[in-house]
Design a protein around this motif. Structure first.
Motif, mmCIF file in Angstrom:
data_model
loop_
_atom_site.group_PDB
_atom_site.id
_atom_site.type_symbol
_atom_site.label_atom_id
_atom_site.label_comp_id
_atom_site.label_asym_id
_atom_site.label_seq_id
_atom_site.Cartn_x
_atom_site.Cartn_y
_atom_site.Cartn_z
ATOM 1 N N PRO A 1 0.118 -7.868 21.301
ATOM 2 C CA PRO A 1 -0.704 -7.087 20.364
ATOM 3 C C PRO A 1 0.083 -6.624 19.128
ATOM 4 C CG PRO A 1 -0.694 -6.075 22.568
ATOM 5 C CD PRO A 1 0.172 -7.270 22.637
ATOM 6 N N LYS A 2 1.375 -6.290 19.330
ATOM 7 C CA LYS A 2 2.203 -5.854 18.194
ATOM 8 C C LYS A 2 2.321 -6.963 17.156
ATOM 9 C CE LYS A 2 5.736 -3.140 20.242
ATOM 10 N NZ LYS A 2 7.157 -3.211 20.560
ATOM 11 N N MET A 3 2.645 -8.153 17.629
ATOM 12 C CA MET A 3 2.867 -9.269 16.710
ATOM 13 C C MET A 3 1.568 -9.696 16.037
ATOM 14 S SD MET A 3 5.929 -9.728 16.535
ATOM 15 C CE MET A 3 6.552 -8.180 17.127
ATOM 16 N N SER A 4 0.514 -9.658 16.844
ATOM 17 C CA SER A 4 -0.771 -10.074 16.301
ATOM 18 C C SER A 4 -1.195 -9.116 15.173
ATOM 19 C CB SER A 4 -1.780 -10.131 17.442
ATOM 20 O OG SER A 4 -3.054 -9.850 17.009
ATOM 21 N N ALA A 5 -0.901 -7.830 15.350
ATOM 22 C CA ALA A 5 -1.217 -6.849 14.305
ATOM 23 C C ALA A 5 -0.331 -7.075 13.077
ATOM 24 C CB ALA A 5 -1.027 -5.431 14.842
ATOM 25 N N LEU A 6 0.926 -7.379 13.337
ATOM 26 C CA LEU A 6 1.878 -7.609 12.249
ATOM 27 C C LEU A 6 1.440 -8.805 11.385
ATOM 28 C CD1 LEU A 6 4.577 -6.593 11.096
ATOM 29 C CD2 LEU A 6 5.767 -8.162 12.637
ATOM 30 N N CYS A 7 0.992 -9.863 12.059
ATOM 31 C CA CYS A 7 0.563 -11.074 11.343
ATOM 32 C C CYS A 7 -0.608 -10.777 10.407
ATOM 33 C CB CYS A 7 0.159 -12.171 12.320
ATOM 34 S SG CYS A 7 1.577 -12.963 13.082
ATOM 35 N N LYS A 8 -1.398 -9.802 10.784
ATOM 36 C CA LYS A 8 -2.567 -9.491 9.957
ATOM 37 C C LYS A 8 -2.165 -8.860 8.633
ATOM 38 C CE LYS A 8 -6.179 -9.371 13.376
ATOM 39 N NZ LYS A 8 -5.912 -8.808 14.712
ATOM 40 N N VAL A 9 -1.012 -8.192 8.618
ATOM 41 C CA VAL A 9 -0.603 -7.513 7.377
ATOM 42 C C VAL A 9 0.564 -8.197 6.661
ATOM 43 C CG1 VAL A 9 -1.464 -5.256 8.099
ATOM 44 C CG2 VAL A 9 0.891 -5.911 8.662
ATOM 45 N N ASP A 10 1.259 -9.090 7.359
ATOM 46 C CA ASP A 10 2.447 -9.705 6.766
ATOM 47 C C ASP A 10 2.311 -11.230 6.755
ATOM 48 O OD1 ASP A 10 4.982 -10.663 6.127
ATOM 49 O OD2 ASP A 10 5.969 -8.914 7.037
ATOM 50 N N GLU A 11 2.019 -11.741 5.583
ATOM 51 C CA GLU A 11 1.767 -13.179 5.414
ATOM 52 C C GLU A 11 2.983 -14.016 5.849
ATOM 53 O OE1 GLU A 11 -1.023 -16.129 4.183
ATOM 54 O OE2 GLU A 11 -1.209 -13.969 4.494
ATOM 55 N N ALA A 12 4.192 -13.527 5.495
ATOM 56 C CA ALA A 12 5.412 -14.285 5.799
ATOM 57 C C ALA A 12 5.594 -14.424 7.310
ATOM 58 C CB ALA A 12 6.625 -13.592 5.179
#
Ligand code: ARG
Length: 560
Positions: free
Chosen positions: A191-202
């Motif tokens: 869930p942490k990474m999935s949330a991160l991907c939503k805000v960080d394109e890189a």
């Protein structure tokens, strides 16, 4: 059963198959009825009353009338109403008691059904929404095999998608050693990474790259992936074991990769693959389409494969290895279009010449607010939390404070969840109201379990002789007739791939048997013949309830 006997007898008497009976929907009037007289009147250009009277007279004049009928009447303007004889009902019940599966007919041809259900995604925690495909799929499988067909089930894990790239990214970022990866870590990281991907394109791009490299065979990622698969897979297996759901094959999307090459060759041999903006696609639109069906995407322009690619390659594999008569997908309704595209490619390419591909969509499990269900703890509607919540609510409802064995409690949790779910027609959404579904009255698992436990208590230690030709009162007759309708419910469930018919029938039987023993004091009965007949009927009911409950994966606790 009774219906077949009646139809056969009527054909014999009339010398043709013109009159077919159905179960009456006005039971206070008769047991079976037919309105075929109307049809016949049209064909023969005659008055329906004349035809009806004639037929009823013929039926009434046979010498063995009492073996079959109690009453056969013509009712204006064109109905034939039939009340069957008690003798016939009891003859059928004896047959049902003595034959395996209560005398259910074997299919003319045994077919092979391949079932695809479960479909959990590795490294993502299993939540409430994943329960439905598992429960509905397992039950459909059991019903099909009970009907006398062969089944193969495959869990089709989502084990090669973006979530794996995300988790591997997390592992590397956190500097976790391969030996230190745990289930808790995975469940937190996804869930942490999935949330991160939503805000960080890189980060998102990096995760996609990792996923692609994994699929291309990067050794480091492959090693990590195997560990993730093992840990997460074990937990998925534990949860399915709790639900009594099992699979013949534990394959996943990753297994389809071996078949992508062959599938591509096959599509090319049929000249179906086109290049569009660098991607490989199959055009699947048809002239009759009301809504435009977009092309099936086989390979993206960057060389990556998609969800559809793995599903198609998986069908290629299933055809090559098993060549089943049917492939059934028990998947969320929202994937309808995806499967429509995949199935069209199969049809267009003749990949599945004599195999039925069936999309058996299911609806969403909603909370009281009409939105997808969440447990009280809120954001993480994990299955374990749901099991605990149901346990707690059920225990709070019990008046008795006698403690319960864990094993029985787990059986009850299963009954509550499964009966709540399977009584709903599969394709519909339903509201999961735990409070209501854990009550001991109403259309609930606990009601069914209590009913069966009560019958068992009456039967305990009794010995039973054969059934006589008598029936003693109306509730008695209603129960017996209800028992004879077993095959109707099963046939519906099988043909429509809907366990709800089995659940409904179980509930109806439970209501009938409750009425029966609330009005008839079986163990106090002085007349030995009557007492024996009643014990016989209860014993058949108990046997049938338990066999049917097994089809919806509900067991009987020792005590509740
Ligand atoms: N893993 C998929 C999902 O979570 C479901 C898989 C359904 N089966 C299939 N053959 N596509 O959406």
């Amino acid at each position: 059963m009774i219906i077949d006997i009646l139809n056969e007898k009527i054909s014999e008497i009339l010398g043709n198959d013109n009159i077919r009976v159905i179960r009456s929907n006005r039971r206070e009037l008769c047991d079976y009825q037919s309105d075929d007289v109307f049809k016949l009147a049209k064909i023969e250009h005659r008055n329906p009353m004349e035809i009806g009277e004639e037929i009823v007279e013929k039926l009434n004049s046979i010498s063995d009338f009492n073996e079959y009928f109690d009453k056969v009447e013509f009712v204006r303007p064109g109905f034939i109403n039939i009340t069957v004889s008690d003798k016939l009902i009891n003859k059928v019940l004896r047959d049902m008691m003595n034959k395996p599966k209560f005398g259910l007919n074997k299919p003319e041809k045994e077919e092979l059904f391949f079932l695809d259900y479960g479909g959990p995604n590795v490294a993502k925690p299993l939540h409430v929404g994943h329960m439905r495909t598992a429960i509905v799929g397992e039950s459909i499988k059991r019903i099909i095999s009970y009907m006398g067909h062969k089944t193969i089930s495959d869990v089709h894990l989502g084990d090669y998608g973006l979530q794996i790239g995300q988790v591997i990214y997390g592992i590397k970022k956190d500097g976790i050693d391969i030996n230190d990866i745990t289930l808790e870590y995975l469940e937190e990281t996804y869930p942490k990474m999935s949330a991160l991907c939503k805000v960080d394109e890189a980060v998102k791009n990096e995760c996609a790259t990792i996923t692609k490299e994994l699929q291309d065979g990067n050794l480091e990622y492959q090693k990590l992936w195997k560990v993730i698969l093992e840990i997460s897979g074990n937990d998925i297996k534990r949860l399915y074991r709790y639900l009594d759901v099992s699979f013949d094959l534990w394959q996943g999307e990753s297994d389809a990769y071996k078949y992508i090459g062959k599938t591509e060759e096959f599509l090319n041999s049929k000249n179906l693959l086109e290049i569009s903006e660098g991607a490989k696609i199959v055009n699947v639109s048809e002239e009759s389409d009301k809504l435009e069906i977009p092309p099936f995407l086989f390979e993206k322009s960057n060389g990556a494969y998609l969800y559809g690619t793995t599903d198609l390659a998986t069908i290629y594999e299933r055809m090559e290895r098993f060549n089943p008569d049917h492939i059934l997908y028990i998947v969320d309704n929202r994937q309808n279009l995806h499967f429509e595209q995949v199935f069209r490619v199969c049809k267009k390419s003749n990949l599945t010449p004599s195999t039925d591909l069936e999309f058996l969509g299911y609806g969403t499990v909603n909370g009281m607010d009409g939105k997808p269900y969440k447990t009280r703890s809120g954001d993480a509607p994990k299955l374990d939390n749901l099991f605990n919540e149901v346990k707690e609510i059920f225990l709070n409802k019990r008046e008795e404070n006698k403690s319960m064995e864990d094993k029985d409690l787990d059986i009850i949790v299963n009954a509550i969840l499964k009966f709540a779910d399977l009584q709903n027609s599969r394709e519909r959404d339903y509201i999961f109201d735990i409070n209501k579904f854990s009550n001991v009255v109403g259309k609930t698992g606990p009601y069914i379990l209590y009913t069966d436990l009560r019958i068992k208590k009456i039967l305990d230690g009794t010995s039973i002789l054969d059934l006589s030709d008598n029936i003693y009162n109306e509730v008695d007759r209603n129960l017996r007739l209800g028992l004879t309708e077993f095959n109707i419910a099963l046939n519906h469930a099988f043909l429509e791939r809907k366990p709800s018919y089995v659940a409904d029938y179980i509930y109806n039987l439970a209501v009938l048997v409750n009425n029966f023993y609330q009005n008839n004091y079986v163990l106090n009965e002085k007349n030995e013949l009557k007492k024996n007949d009643w014990l016989y009927v209860l014993s058949l009911t108990n046997k049938m309830l338990e066999e049917l409950l097994d089809l919806i994966m509900i067991k009987i606790p020792t005590f509740m």
